[in-house]
Design an enzyme around this catalytic site. Structure first.
Site, PDB file in Angstrom:
ATOM      1  CG  ASP A 117      -2.017  -1.008   1.050  1.00  0.00           C
ATOM      2  OD1 ASP A 117      -2.159  -1.577   0.068  1.00  0.00           O
ATOM      3  OD2 ASP A 117      -2.797  -1.141   2.084  1.00  0.00           O
TER       4      ASP A 117
ATOM      5  CG  ASP B  72      -2.849  -5.109  -4.720  1.00  0.00           C
ATOM      6  OD1 ASP B  72      -3.801  -6.015  -4.681  1.00  0.00           O
ATOM      7  OD2 ASP B  72      -2.264  -4.847  -3.372  1.00  0.00           O
TER       8      ASP B  72
ATOM      9  CG  ASP C 201      -5.777   8.006 -22.203  1.00  0.00           C
ATOM     10  OD1 ASP C 201      -6.754   8.050 -21.941  1.00  0.00           O
ATOM     11  OD2 ASP C 201      -4.803   9.145 -22.062  1.00  0.00           O
TER      12      ASP C 201
ATOM     13  CD  GLU D 236     -10.365   8.398 -24.053  1.00  0.00           C
ATOM     14  OE1 GLU D 236     -11.209   8.605 -23.148  1.00  0.00           O
ATOM     15  OE2 GLU D 236      -9.029   8.698 -24.151  1.00  0.00           O
TER      16      GLU D 236
END
Length: 625
Positions: A152, A173, A338, A367
């Site tokens: 984390d 994760d 993207d 995209e």
């Protein structure tokens, strides 16, 4: 010998060694910090690669190799002497092994850098990409499931986990995804598109993954390259393809390049911060000004996202190689790119061609977020464009249909059916070179969840899901849609991308196990699972042709999927009351068929003259006779 004399002798030897190899600047060059890519493979179509080599003073050195069937074609020095670009050609029949790249100054060897040349894993060249037989599950990894709490927080990473911060990292994760692959497969999904998981070492708002700071490294808060590769293998073993989300238009401001760029034109630079104008139509616009075109392509997304200059040949080659490296290394089955049109269009042609030449059965979706069919179709392979631009992109995203779906479901009838928006959107498919290779969706990670967009109307949600899974194209569904996740109180992206319940230890609700869900959420999950599992085994809906009928004032949208002698009839009733639908209009495709089975209700349907459709209900009828 005294200790003092011993120290003098040691320093004398050290000084002699420094002078022998060419002085202090060469001593600095003994440490190579990066070689990218760090390895390559034999037997690749992309067999001429340019290595980016970075280290103090490395640009002052020459380089050479001696390896059978590998040629050093070029050593390119650039303005920044901490970089050297070395081009290797790997000839056919080259064998796996380690290439030693020898660096010299003044004809004296300074250091040697090993470069592994690997054997390809079996089947890599034949990787099958996603297609219309698939349904894609879209995941924002930081918000899906925390399978390893030990990562984390990572010492070298600037942002720490804070689950109470809607825009912060929450701890999801790779292990969390890996542990829940059975859930995804059991629902009936066949592919998983995961938002970017490469390193985003930004001081804040780094969880989304679109501010990459290292193109060859999985963010350690998600895991490692090895854990990502293992997850891909585990997914494949369960019948799931993995689609990797990539970004070549921009990077994060904390990318290691930004601290020491190789060339001034490595990124698109302006005198002051200049954002992109987001005017996607300038690419096609015959009247567009040069400054509008330049601002769209070269402008930065935000101040923390430097815009990459793909017209720089070394940058272009770097990005192409990086993409191929990830496919070859991890065995992914697809790429979602993207902000596709924001990059240099000529680079995009070269990039897609290089990937598809290497993996002919692969798939890439770009995209292009705009509600204009012509603007999206422009980018699909096979489209004949007025400006002669040739694209190699196989798949595009159907933003027009998404907009039309919401309008139709939220609208009311006037002189025509409220389904007119959907009908008209699909009627524009003549723009596309391959309508079947289009990603359809009801929402995604950048917009309000579909249940929110539909004002949390469960009937509308069922109609939306049914259309998505039965019309042409490749459906994709954002995680949590199956349990009616919503963002009713905020359109903040951090809320839209909320944690999937059950992904964290101690969650009061565990949607993976169906524990603690409301009755409607359970019903929605079962509804979607039934449709997904049915679609997974239905070739007609996957690959059949589409015929739809203009809706009249009764607000029922009717369409068919058909393949050979098989037919599926879909009826979407928006009305608040049941509808008795006369069938004369549909005999064009029904013929003399009189019986079918509704896969949603599991009931036999006799439709010799008419069909009774319940209120606010979809029907998916397999024609049986």
């Amino acid at each position: 010998m005294s200790k003092i004399q011993n120290r003098v002798n040691i320093w004398s030897f050290f000084l002699l060694f420094v002078l022998t190899i060419g002085g202090s600047s060469s001593l600095l060059a003994q440490k190579i910090e990066r070689v990218e890519p760090a390895n390559w493979w034999v037997g690749m179509n992309c067999n001429e690669i340019e290595l980016l080599i970075y280290g103090d003073g490395i640009g002052e050195l020459s380089a050479s190799i001696a390896y059978p069937r590998v040629i050093l074609k070029q050593v390119k020095q650039v303005a920044n002497k901490n970089y050297l670009f070395v081009t290797l050609e790997i000839l056919p029949n080259a064998k796996p092994g380690t290439i030693d790249i020898v660096f010299k100054k003044n004809n004296k060897t300074v250091l040697s850098q090993p470069f592994p040349l690997l054997e390809r894993e079996a089947g890599r060249a034949d990787i099958k990409g996603f297609d219309a037989s698939d349904v894609i599950y879209v995941i924002t990894p930081d918000r899906f499931a925390n399978g390893d709490t030990s990562n984390d927080n990572v010492a070298a990473m600037k942002e720490v986990a804070n689950r109470s911060n809607k825009g912060g990292r929450h701890g999801g994760d790779i292990k969390g995804i890996d542990q829940n692959l059975d859930y995804i497969a059991n629902m009936g999904f066949t592919s998983v598109w995961i938002n970017p998981m490469l390193e985003n070492n930004m001081p804040e708002y780094s969880y989304h993954g679109y501010s990459i700071t290292d193109y060859y490294k999985t963010d350690p808060r998600f895991g490692s390259n090895d854990t990502f590769k293992q997850m891909v293998e585990n997914a494949n073993a369960k019948g799931l393809k993995i689609i990797m989300d990539m970004v070549v238009n921009h990077i994060g401001l904390e990318h290691w390049w930004m601290k020491d760029m190789p060339m001034e034109d490595w990124i698109n630079q302006w005198e002051t911060f200049t954002p992109t104008n987001h005017k996607k139509t300038v690419v096609l616009d015959p009247y567009a000004s040069k400054i509008d075109k330049k601002t769209f392509v070269d402008g930065w997304f935000v101040e923390t996202m430097p815009d990459l200059n793909q017209r720089n040949l070394s940058m272009a080659q770097y990005l192409i190689q990086n993409t191929i490296w990830w496919v070859e290394y991890a065995g992914i089955s697809g790429i979602r790119m993207d902000t596709y049109s924001y990059s240099d269009m000529n680079f995009l042609t070269l990039w897609t061609k290089a990937v598809m030449d290497e993996y002919p059965n692969f798939n890439i979706v770009g995209e292009e977020w705009i509600g204009l069919h012509a603007s999206i179709a422009y980018w699909q392979k096979g489209k004949v464009n007025g400006n002669a631009y040739v694209s190699n992109l196989k798949s595009v995203m159907d933003f027009p249909l998404q907009e039309a779906l919401v309008k139709s479901l939220n609208g009311t009838s006037s002189w025509q059916s409220s389904w007119a928006d959907v009908y008209q959107s699909l009627s524009q498919d003549y723009h596309y070179a391959d309508p079947q290779n289009i990603i359809t969706f009801a929402d995604n990670h950048d917009m309000s969840r579909i249940f929110t967009q539909l004002n949390e109307d469960y009937g509308s949600w069922k109609l939306a899901m049914t259309l998505l899974l039965t019309t042409r194209g490749i459906p994709s569904i954002y995680y949590g849609t199956e349990i009616l996740m919503t963002n009713a109180d905020s359109d903040d992206h951090g809320i839209i991308r909320s944690d999937f319940p059950g992904g964290w230890a101690g969650d009061a609700i565990n949607a993976f196990k169906g524990e603690g869900l409301q009755a409607q959420q359970k019903e929605a999950s079962q509804f979607l699972q039934n449709l997904l599992q049915w679609r997974k085994n239905n070739l007609v809906v996957q690959n059949g042709k589409l015929m739809h009928f203009a809706s009249d004032i009764n607000d029922v949208y009717v369409y068919f999927r058909y393949l050979d002698n098989q037919k599926v009839m879909i009826l979407l009733n928006k009305n608040a009351e049941p509808i008795s639908l006369q069938l004369d209009k549909y005999r064009e495709i029904l013929g003399e068929s009189s019986m079918g089975k509704d896969v949603i209700s599991n009931q036999e349907i006799d439709f010799k003259t008419k069909i009774e459709i319940p209120a606010r209900t979809p029907m998916v009828i397999e024609i049986t006779k």
